[in-house]
Write an enzyme that holds these catalytic residues in place. Structure first.
Site, PDB file in Angstrom:
ATOM      1  N   ASN A  19     -45.220   9.984  -2.617  1.00 49.90           N
ATOM      2  CA  ASN A  19     -45.047  11.405  -2.964  1.00 49.90           C
ATOM      3  C   ASN A  19     -46.376  12.150  -2.897  1.00 49.90           C
ATOM      4  O   ASN A  19     -46.418  13.316  -2.492  1.00 49.90           O
ATOM      5  CB  ASN A  19     -44.420  11.551  -4.349  1.00 49.90           C
ATOM      6  CG  ASN A  19     -42.909  11.437  -4.290  1.00 49.90           C
ATOM      7  OD1 ASN A  19     -42.227  12.328  -3.780  1.00 49.90           O
ATOM      8  ND2 ASN A  19     -42.388  10.320  -4.782  1.00 49.90           N
ATOM      9  N   LEU A  93     -46.968   6.474 -14.552  1.00 42.46           N
ATOM     10  CA  LEU A  93     -46.080   5.769 -15.472  1.00 42.46           C
ATOM     11  C   LEU A  93     -46.430   5.952 -16.951  1.00 42.46           C
ATOM     12  O   LEU A  93     -45.704   5.475 -17.813  1.00 42.46           O
ATOM     13  CB  LEU A  93     -46.072   4.270 -15.139  1.00 42.46           C
ATOM     14  CG  LEU A  93     -45.509   3.938 -13.750  1.00 42.46           C
ATOM     15  CD1 LEU A  93     -45.580   2.438 -13.489  1.00 42.46           C
ATOM     16  CD2 LEU A  93     -44.077   4.444 -13.609  1.00 42.46           C
ATOM     17  N   LYS A  94     -47.536   6.619 -17.238  1.00 41.35           N
ATOM     18  CA  LYS A  94     -47.940   6.782 -18.636  1.00 41.35           C
ATOM     19  C   LYS A  94     -47.529   8.160 -19.153  1.00 41.35           C
ATOM     20  O   LYS A  94     -47.373   9.099 -18.376  1.00 41.35           O
ATOM     21  CB  LYS A  94     -49.461   6.648 -18.766  1.00 41.35           C
ATOM     22  CG  LYS A  94     -50.015   5.384 -18.156  1.00 41.35           C
ATOM     23  CD  LYS A  94     -49.607   4.164 -18.933  1.00 41.35           C
ATOM     24  CE  LYS A  94     -50.101   2.915 -18.231  1.00 41.35           C
ATOM     25  NZ  LYS A  94     -49.714   1.695 -18.885  1.00 41.35           N
ATOM     26  N   LEU A  95     -47.421   8.223 -20.471  1.00 42.09           N
ATOM     27  CA  LEU A  95     -47.140   9.514 -21.093  1.00 42.09           C
ATOM     28  C   LEU A  95     -48.410  10.366 -21.028  1.00 42.09           C
ATOM     29  O   LEU A  95     -49.507   9.872 -21.312  1.00 42.09           O
ATOM     30  CB  LEU A  95     -46.738   9.282 -22.553  1.00 42.09           C
ATOM     31  CG  LEU A  95     -45.979  10.397 -23.265  1.00 42.09           C
ATOM     32  CD1 LEU A  95     -44.654  10.698 -22.556  1.00 42.09           C
ATOM     33  CD2 LEU A  95     -45.715   9.992 -24.714  1.00 42.09           C
ATOM     34  N   HIS A 112     -38.657  12.723 -10.740  1.00 44.13           N
ATOM     35  CA  HIS A 112     -37.929  11.554 -11.259  1.00 44.13           C
ATOM     36  C   HIS A 112     -36.831  11.218 -10.260  1.00 44.13           C
ATOM     37  O   HIS A 112     -36.178  12.130  -9.741  1.00 44.13           O
ATOM     38  CB  HIS A 112     -37.340  11.900 -12.630  1.00 44.13           C
ATOM     39  CG  HIS A 112     -36.652  10.750 -13.287  1.00 44.13           C
ATOM     40  ND1 HIS A 112     -37.336   9.739 -13.916  1.00 44.13           N
ATOM     41  CD2 HIS A 112     -35.340  10.428 -13.387  1.00 44.13           C
ATOM     42  CE1 HIS A 112     -36.480   8.846 -14.382  1.00 44.13           C
ATOM     43  NE2 HIS A 112     -35.258   9.243 -14.069  1.00 44.13           N
ATOM     44  N   ASP A 153     -39.567  12.613 -19.204  1.00 51.98           N
ATOM     45  CA  ASP A 153     -38.416  13.096 -18.423  1.00 51.98           C
ATOM     46  C   ASP A 153     -37.559  14.143 -19.133  1.00 51.98           C
ATOM     47  O   ASP A 153     -36.364  14.259 -18.861  1.00 51.98           O
ATOM     48  CB  ASP A 153     -37.496  11.912 -18.023  1.00 51.98           C
ATOM     49  CG  ASP A 153     -38.247  10.833 -17.257  1.00 51.98           C
ATOM     50  OD1 ASP A 153     -39.173  11.169 -16.510  1.00 51.98           O
ATOM     51  OD2 ASP A 153     -37.898   9.644 -17.418  1.00 51.98           O
ATOM     52  N   GLU A 182     -37.022  13.024  -2.057  1.00 51.50           N
ATOM     53  CA  GLU A 182     -38.158  13.383  -2.930  1.00 51.50           C
ATOM     54  C   GLU A 182     -39.289  14.003  -2.115  1.00 51.50           C
ATOM     55  O   GLU A 182     -39.902  14.998  -2.516  1.00 51.50           O
ATOM     56  CB  GLU A 182     -38.701  12.133  -3.641  1.00 51.50           C
ATOM     57  CG  GLU A 182     -37.775  11.553  -4.682  1.00 51.50           C
ATOM     58  CD  GLU A 182     -38.400  10.369  -5.400  1.00 51.50           C
ATOM     59  OE1 GLU A 182     -39.606  10.393  -5.691  1.00 51.50           O
ATOM     60  OE2 GLU A 182     -37.668   9.397  -5.676  1.00 51.50           O
TER      61      GLU A 182
HETATM   62  C1  GRF Z   1     -40.813   7.941  -7.133  1.00 49.90           C
HETATM   63  O1  GRF Z   1     -39.531   7.416  -6.980  1.00 49.90           O
HETATM   64  C2  GRF Z   1     -40.823   9.003  -8.204  1.00 49.90           C
HETATM   65  O2  GRF Z   1     -39.605   9.683  -8.313  1.00 49.90           O
HETATM   66  C3  GRF Z   1     -41.074   8.220  -9.448  1.00 49.90           C
HETATM   67  O3  GRF Z   1     -41.939   7.194  -9.067  1.00 49.90           O
HETATM   68  C4  GRF Z   1     -41.794   6.915  -7.685  1.00 49.90           C
HETATM   69  C5  GRF Z   1     -43.155   7.028  -7.082  1.00 49.90           C
HETATM   70  O4  GRF Z   1     -43.181   6.593  -5.757  1.00 49.90           O
HETATM   71  N1  GRF Z   1     -41.572   9.052 -10.519  1.00 49.90           N
HETATM   72  P1  GRF Z   1     -44.470   6.858  -4.886  1.00 49.90           P
HETATM   73  O5  GRF Z   1     -45.635   6.149  -5.562  1.00 49.90           O
HETATM   74  O6  GRF Z   1     -44.691   8.329  -4.777  1.00 49.90           O
HETATM   75  O7  GRF Z   1     -44.158   6.229  -3.544  1.00 49.90           O
END
Ligand code: GRF
Length: 230
Positions: A19, A93-95, A112, A153, A182
């Site tokens: 992303n 992954l952290k808050l 998400h 989220d 995404e």
């Molecule tokens: C994605 O699926 C996003 O929605 C979630 O974590 C994943 C990250 O993937 N929050 P990447 O590291 O951007 O490939």
């Protein structure tokens, strides 16, 4: 202080950073934001290599064993040092520490990989999300972009796109189909939010216009009609 175009953006990522790459690759003739910083909590995150390839500054801010106040202080100092106006979480992954949420209220976005408010919250990340979607028997999934508040989220939703779930899906095939969308949705949602902020307004839901159908066709996520879309 009034915000000026383009807004300085930081991307927070813990993982591979696809992303992040979609955001880096997003080209417009009149950008409302530009990425000047990548932050990760993990030394080995693929996102850091992507930042290096793109010539973007990157910082590792370790979270292990550190309190939210200490962490928030370091983040705010780093963000201030790079003139960051907006933050895009991309697989972080952290808050986000409360002090950072407060300083960047309505200016932090997250993506998400499911249709919130379902399948979100602590522990709902990566394949856990897609496994839960499949176990529920849902026939639609898809990404959600939302503003970030103090909980995982939970903040107001900016954009969602429905992606079909197939009877033959595994968590991996579903993840892949959602991820393709995404990459289309996140940069456009970032545009929408940043343009709104530059107008001095509070970001709300992004209008999902007709050309979005053309964008997602060919991704394996069949174009879907949204409720109220005729
Ligand atoms: C994605 O699926 C996003 O929605 C979630 O974590 C994943 C990250 O993937 N929050 P990447 O590291 O951007 O490939």
């Amino acid at each position: 202080m009034a915000l000026t175009r383009p807004l300085g953006a930081a991307v927070f990522a813990s993982g591979g950073g696809s992303n992040l790459q979609a955001l880096l690759d997003h080209e417009t003739t009149d950008p409302s934001w530009r990425i000047g910083l990548v932050v990760s909590d993990r030394e080995g995150a693929g996102a850091l290599a992507r930042a290096a390839d793109a010539g973007v500054a990157a910082h590792v801010i370790a979270t292990k064993g550190r309190g939210a106040d200490e962490l928030g202080g370091e983040m705010l100092e780093t963000l201030g040092g790079h003139a960051v106006d907006v933050i895009f979480l991309a697989g972080y992954l952290k808050l986000v520490p409360p002090a950072v949420v407060a300083a960047y209220r309505n200016r932090i976005l997250n993506i998400h990989p499911a249709l919130l408010p379902a399948f979100g919250g602590k522990g709902m990340w990566g394949m856990h999300v897609h496994r839960a979607v499949l176990a529920s028997g849902a026939t639609l999934s898809g990404p959600t972009v939302h503003l970030v508040d103090e909980e995982y989220d939970r903040g107001p939703i900016v954009a969602q796109w429905p992606v079909p779930v197939h009877g033959t899906d595994t968590p991996e095939t579903l993840a892949q189909r959602v991820l393709q969308v995404e990459h289309l949705l996140y940069p456009r949602a970032a545009d929408h939010v940043c343009r709104t902020l530059l107008e001095g307004a509070r970001p709300g839901p992004m209008p999902m216009a007709g050309d979005y159908f053309a964008l997602v066709s060919g991704t394996g996520a069949a174009p879907q009609r949204l409720p109220g879309d005729g």
